[in-house]
Write an enzyme that holds these catalytic residues in place. Sequence first.
Site, PDB file in Angstrom:
ATOM      1  N   ASP A 259       0.822  -1.160  -0.008  1.00 21.00           N
ATOM      2  CA  ASP A 259      -0.032   0.082   0.002  1.00 21.00           C
ATOM      3  C   ASP A 259       0.875   1.320   0.166  1.00 21.00           C
ATOM      4  OD1 ASP A 259      -2.682   1.402   0.454  1.00 21.00           O
ATOM      5  OD2 ASP A 259      -1.510   1.966   2.446  1.00 21.00           O
ATOM      6  N   GLU A 292       1.249  -0.160  -4.820  1.00 25.22           N
ATOM      7  CA  GLU A 292       0.491   1.255  -5.150  1.00 25.22           C
ATOM      8  C   GLU A 292       1.589   2.125  -4.918  1.00 25.22           C
ATOM      9  OE1 GLU A 292      -3.326   3.708  -3.584  1.00 25.22           O
ATOM     10  OE2 GLU A 292      -2.049   2.455  -2.002  1.00 25.22           O
TER      11      GLU A 292
END
Length: 599
Positions: A259, A292
């Site tokens: 993330d 990401e």
Amino acid sequence: MTVLPEPYTHGALPLPDGRTRFRLWAPSAPPDLALVIPGRDPIPLHPEADGFVQVDVDCTAGTRYQYRLGAGLLAPDPASRLQDGDVHDASVVVGADSYPWRHPSWMGRPWREAVIYEAHAGLAGGFAGLTQKLPELADMGFTVIELMPIADFPGPRNWGYDGVLPYAPDTAYGTPDDLKNLIDTAHGLGLCVMLDVVYNHFGPDGNYLSQYAAPFFRDDVATPWGSAIDFRQPPVRRYFEENALYWLMEYRFDGLRLDAVHAIPDPEWLVELAQFVRGQIPAQRHIHLVLENDDNRASLLTDGYDAQWNDDAHHVLHHLLTGESRGYYADYADRPAQALARCLGEGWVYQGQPSPYRQGAARGEPSAHLSPTSFVLFLQNHDQTGNRARGERLTLLAETTERLRAGVVLQLLAPQIPLVFMGEEAGSRAPFLYFTSHTDPALATAVREGRQREFAAFPEFSGANSEAVPDPNAETTWDQSNPWTPEASPDAQQWRDLYRALLDMRQRVIAPRLDGAKTVFARAVGEHSVHARWRLADGALLSAYVNLGPVPEALPRQQASAAPLFSALLFESRAGAFDALCQGNLCSESTVWLLEEPA
């Protein structure tokens, strides 16, 4: 020199002689730091090198323990493998894996075959509930289940990005064996399972590291969630490297999605992480590492990582499907067909040029040299849906259903790796809202008020007639977010039929040819239209004709004359679109895929 159980150096580590080694990085610990086990006197820990403390104790799996940080203050192990309760409660010693794996020889699937289904385990009914959904997902053609974060968070409801114990699967979703059964069952159905992990911050409730390991955080770099984690510290690097390995080895996940790594201030550590993980796992296992990264760092995708979520492609497609141009969508509203062509042909829109939304800051690195499979292509995900105040899905936002259908057909047959957010495959209209279950009333109030401030500038949430932003901590917010209720998908079967047909075609015709696929060209042919072509591994030419606008558009003369002559129709999103293409026209709100086999 102390010999440590390999490959882990953090946490409660069972030893071959039946004892347990408790090992904690505590460079700023109070003088009375001690291990507390119910029924025993506090146990002192012995200083080791590099700020670690440890002690070997005669205790077995199932033992509850905490660390005493001062008078009346007990904290869990930051590397707890299991909690006896919630994030403030005792940690549990976990022994060697005793789960009876039914598919121990599973080696995963190659990345070219990936079709990712992003799911929230809690909304699915926990690990057991999601396990029951796996046969249908496998039958539809999905090949990868990606779990939103499961690291222990406060309370029973959370997106997972407020986790504070990265090694401990939250018991609100089930037991460790329930999680292993989910993964084992998936493997038996030919499904990979990936896990979303958060290495850029800890949640606001239940993290005690600053009280005994202050150097874990930097005081000179801030993130949206507080002080940045200090990856300059070798024990900090190792803490997260071992966490990645733990999920891949102990639970047999097939990959990780990292993330928001742009919030990690030491990006070179990401390269080390990939090297560490891949160096520990047998080469024959297919392990997938996905990022990401708002920085669009193409270099990472040739240095250990398989792919990155393609936010640029999402943003331009969202603009084309909905007409929205507020916030970061403004960067994609000018010449959207050219932006879409750049995404299809080269990966990212932003490859080093300035971003107006970011006040002219340069963003990204050149990406045209990368494989199409280096990019994960999605129309929706947890962020882009749930970060909206009302959590609306494209079934409500797209200007027409036909246009949304054209977008789905483009996504699922494109050479990039598709990701589908839970419920999309059934046309769910249920919102996906931001939800929490903070037990601290002050924190719950702060989160609710912060959410209201975030959207205060939006017309619909300001003024005398403003709507209320849903309260993240209210259980009704959680209840509304379930995409699998029958009433959420009144036309579910039509959408499922579409997804099943497209994914079947993808696996039969496209996926086997993706290794080595290259873009031939991708260009705008109208205000909302794109023509793109790729040469697949065996020399076949795959072509897409896309018009996401409200009116038909004519192809340029040189393209119209030759476009369909030597190609077979793979799929048209609406009846008659291929016939119109043969006449040199792109139907409104349509996607047509063609394939020219090699000579």
